[in-house]
Motif scaffolding. Sequence first.
Motif, short mmCIF file in Angstrom:
data_model
loop_
_atom_site.label_atom_id
_atom_site.label_comp_id
_atom_site.label_asym_id
_atom_site.label_seq_id
_atom_site.Cartn_x
_atom_site.Cartn_y
_atom_site.Cartn_z
N GLU A 88 -2.60 4.76 2.98
CA GLU A 88 -3.14 3.72 2.13
C GLU A 88 -2.49 3.74 0.74
O GLU A 88 -2.16 2.70 0.18
CB GLU A 88 -4.64 3.96 2.00
CG GLU A 88 -5.43 2.69 1.91
CD GLU A 88 -6.90 3.02 2.02
OE1 GLU A 88 -7.34 3.23 3.15
OE2 GLU A 88 -7.56 3.09 0.98
N ALA A 89 -2.28 4.95 0.23
CA ALA A 89 -1.74 5.08 -1.13
C ALA A 89 -0.34 4.46 -1.24
O ALA A 89 0.04 3.95 -2.29
CB ALA A 89 -1.68 6.55 -1.53
N ASP A 90 0.41 4.48 -0.12
CA ASP A 90 1.76 3.91 -0.15
C ASP A 90 1.76 2.44 -0.53
O ASP A 90 2.76 1.91 -1.01
CB ASP A 90 2.42 4.04 1.23
CG ASP A 90 2.67 5.49 1.60
OD1 ASP A 90 2.89 6.30 0.68
OD2 ASP A 90 2.63 5.80 2.80
N TYR A 91 0.66 1.77 -0.29
CA TYR A 91 0.62 0.33 -0.50
C TYR A 91 0.06 -0.09 -1.86
O TYR A 91 -0.02 -1.26 -2.16
CB TYR A 91 -0.19 -0.34 0.61
CG TYR A 91 0.49 -0.32 1.95
CD1 TYR A 91 1.69 -1.00 2.14
CD2 TYR A 91 -0.06 0.37 3.02
CE1 TYR A 91 2.31 -1.00 3.37
CE2 TYR A 91 0.56 0.38 4.26
CZ TYR A 91 1.75 -0.30 4.43
OH TYR A 91 2.36 -0.31 5.64
N ARG A 92 -0.38 0.88 -2.65
CA ARG A 92 -0.96 0.56 -3.97
C ARG A 92 -1.89 -0.66 -3.86
O ARG A 92 -1.71 -1.66 -4.53
CB ARG A 92 0.15 0.30 -5.00
CG ARG A 92 1.00 1.52 -5.28
CD ARG A 92 2.11 1.20 -6.28
NE ARG A 92 3.10 0.30 -5.70
CZ ARG A 92 3.39 -0.91 -6.17
NH1 ARG A 92 2.77 -1.38 -7.23
NH2 ARG A 92 4.29 -1.66 -5.58
N TYR A 93 -2.84 -0.57 -2.96
CA TYR A 93 -3.81 -1.67 -2.83
C TYR A 93 -4.54 -1.86 -4.15
O TYR A 93 -4.87 -0.90 -4.83
CB TYR A 93 -4.89 -1.29 -1.81
CG TYR A 93 -4.54 -1.49 -0.37
CD1 TYR A 93 -4.76 -2.73 0.25
CD2 TYR A 93 -4.05 -0.44 0.41
CE1 TYR A 93 -4.48 -2.90 1.60
CE2 TYR A 93 -3.77 -0.61 1.76
CZ TYR A 93 -3.99 -1.84 2.35
OH TYR A 93 -3.74 -2.03 3.67
N PHE A 94 -4.78 -3.11 -4.51
CA PHE A 94 -5.74 -3.35 -5.60
C PHE A 94 -6.35 -4.73 -5.43
O PHE A 94 -5.76 -5.58 -4.75
CB PHE A 94 -5.12 -3.14 -6.99
CG PHE A 94 -3.96 -4.02 -7.32
CD1 PHE A 94 -4.15 -5.28 -7.89
CD2 PHE A 94 -2.65 -3.58 -7.08
CE1 PHE A 94 -3.07 -6.08 -8.21
CE2 PHE A 94 -1.57 -4.39 -7.40
CZ PHE A 94 -1.77 -5.64 -7.96
N PRO A 95 -7.53 -4.94 -6.00
CA PRO A 95 -8.23 -6.22 -5.80
C PRO A 95 -7.37 -7.38 -6.27
O PRO A 95 -6.68 -7.26 -7.29
CB PRO A 95 -9.48 -6.08 -6.67
CG PRO A 95 -9.68 -4.61 -6.84
CD PRO A 95 -8.31 -4.00 -6.82
N ASP A 96 -7.38 -8.47 -5.53
CA ASP A 96 -6.62 -9.65 -5.93
C ASP A 96 -7.46 -10.47 -6.90
O ASP A 96 -8.41 -11.14 -6.50
CB ASP A 96 -6.26 -10.49 -4.69
CG ASP A 96 -5.30 -11.61 -5.05
OD1 ASP A 96 -5.25 -11.99 -6.25
OD2 ASP A 96 -4.59 -12.11 -4.16
N ALA A 97 -7.06 -10.40 -8.17
CA ALA A 97 -7.85 -11.05 -9.22
C ALA A 97 -7.68 -12.58 -9.20
O ALA A 97 -8.38 -13.30 -9.90
CB ALA A 97 -7.46 -10.50 -10.58
#
Length: 472
Positions: A264-273
């Motif tokens: 998961e960390a590889d993708y640097r997920y973050f909320p789509d603002a």
Amino acid sequence: MKYEVVIGLETHVELSTESKIFCSCGGHSAANEPNDCVCPACSGMPGMLPVMNKRVVELAVTAGIMLNCNISRYTTFDKKNYYYPDLPCAYQITQLNHPICTDGCVTVKTSEGARDIRIKQIHMEEDAGKLVHSGNSSYVDFNRTSVPLIEIVTQPDFRSAEEVLAYLGKLKSMFRSGGISECEEGAMRCDVNISVRPEGSEEFGVRTEIKNMSSFEAIEKAIRYESQRHIDALEFDLEELVQETRRFDDATGKTMAMRNKETEADYRYFPDANLMPIVIDDEWLEEIKANKPVAVDEKAEQYREVGISEKEIEMLISNHKIARLLDETVAEGCNPKDTAAWILTDCAGVLRKDGKTLNELDMTAKTLAAIIKMVDSGTINRNAGKKVLIAVVEKGVDPEAYCKEQGLDRKVDSSAIESVIDKVIAENSQAVEDFRNGKVKAMQALFGACMKELRGAGDPAMIKELLESKLK
Ligand code: ADP
Ligand code: MG
Ligand code: ZN
């Protein structure tokens, strides 16, 4: 040692919406040429913002209801960052933290019996584009970029390839009958996660993931190959199993390592603002539920209850177009069991003569109901009904007009029939003589003459009875 195979599936299904998930471009099936269905938003132009397609939410919720999931009342989108030339924004909009559906369950039946497969979650996301390689060049086609998908993630509950195929077959008929997806070639793609463990063990083994499988046949082969590779690795200490992503090569029937499993960390997920959280209130949920098509099991049960045979149910469940024709014809007031016979026996028979299948049937429920009703009300007999059906299927005529034109709709009461019988008896003295001398076959000739005279109108049973009584 005996080993148990453990499988979990991640299935991507392309939704049947009129437009893409975050812009108003048509779905990629609307495209003829590469990059036909592309706009600044779905080709990742700077400054363009996504706008949520409401229909995608509704179809995802419908799928969730069909798979007995909890529907999240609050659902959000996240950006999954990675670079690849088919992904113009360099991130995919997907759902990580608050997927739309969670904790479902679906029963699959195989020769080993029935088993419940738990659904971990369903989330919404956008598809990526396509790369086309030709000679020394690679081209990018964004038609598929931002086409809406749902991804259905199961728990590792499958124990055989047979169960996996039964599950996928069930999803397919469910989604087709529910208008969620046509599930055409390539519109349903699976990542197959496989591990093995000694029978009786509670612990899971190391898993590998075979990416992007779309043919049932290939999925089955890949599971066979990969599970055997795991077993051999453990049993003979041939290689060390590592958690990795693999691909299946159809030509060799083998799987090959593609890359180490990304985390998961590889993708640097973050909320789509750029996208507001979606709140599904009671009213909206009720509306979606009210429009929800019945799930396959329920549907089969309904057909069973009205006396439709198992063989017919199977045909109906696997062909939603035909099932819909049946349902709509019944809604017009026709008897379900009869209607099933009209469609699955009569229509299919007419089409078969022309080398066609029911898929090519082009008839509305209104037309079919008109034919059935003329027969049920006695306006025409079943034979004449069949003639009308043939004309409708082959030439697309209007059933009522055709009946009038062909004189099939004469209301024939017993007195009309009697006068025809009298005439036939008078004109066929030899046959009458033969019958009275014990030649049973002569009866058939006389009956045929009556039917001919009546041009197919009248109830055959009644004609036969009257003819017999007159002869005797
Ligand atoms: P990730 O986040 O790494 O993709 P998930 O927990 O979402 O992992 O699981 C992905 C898929 O892998 C799920 O369908 C799950 O059922 C399946 N899976 C997890 N562990 C195993 C295992 N040991 N063997 C087979 N399948 C597994
Ligand atoms: Mg995953
Ligand atoms: Zn677009």
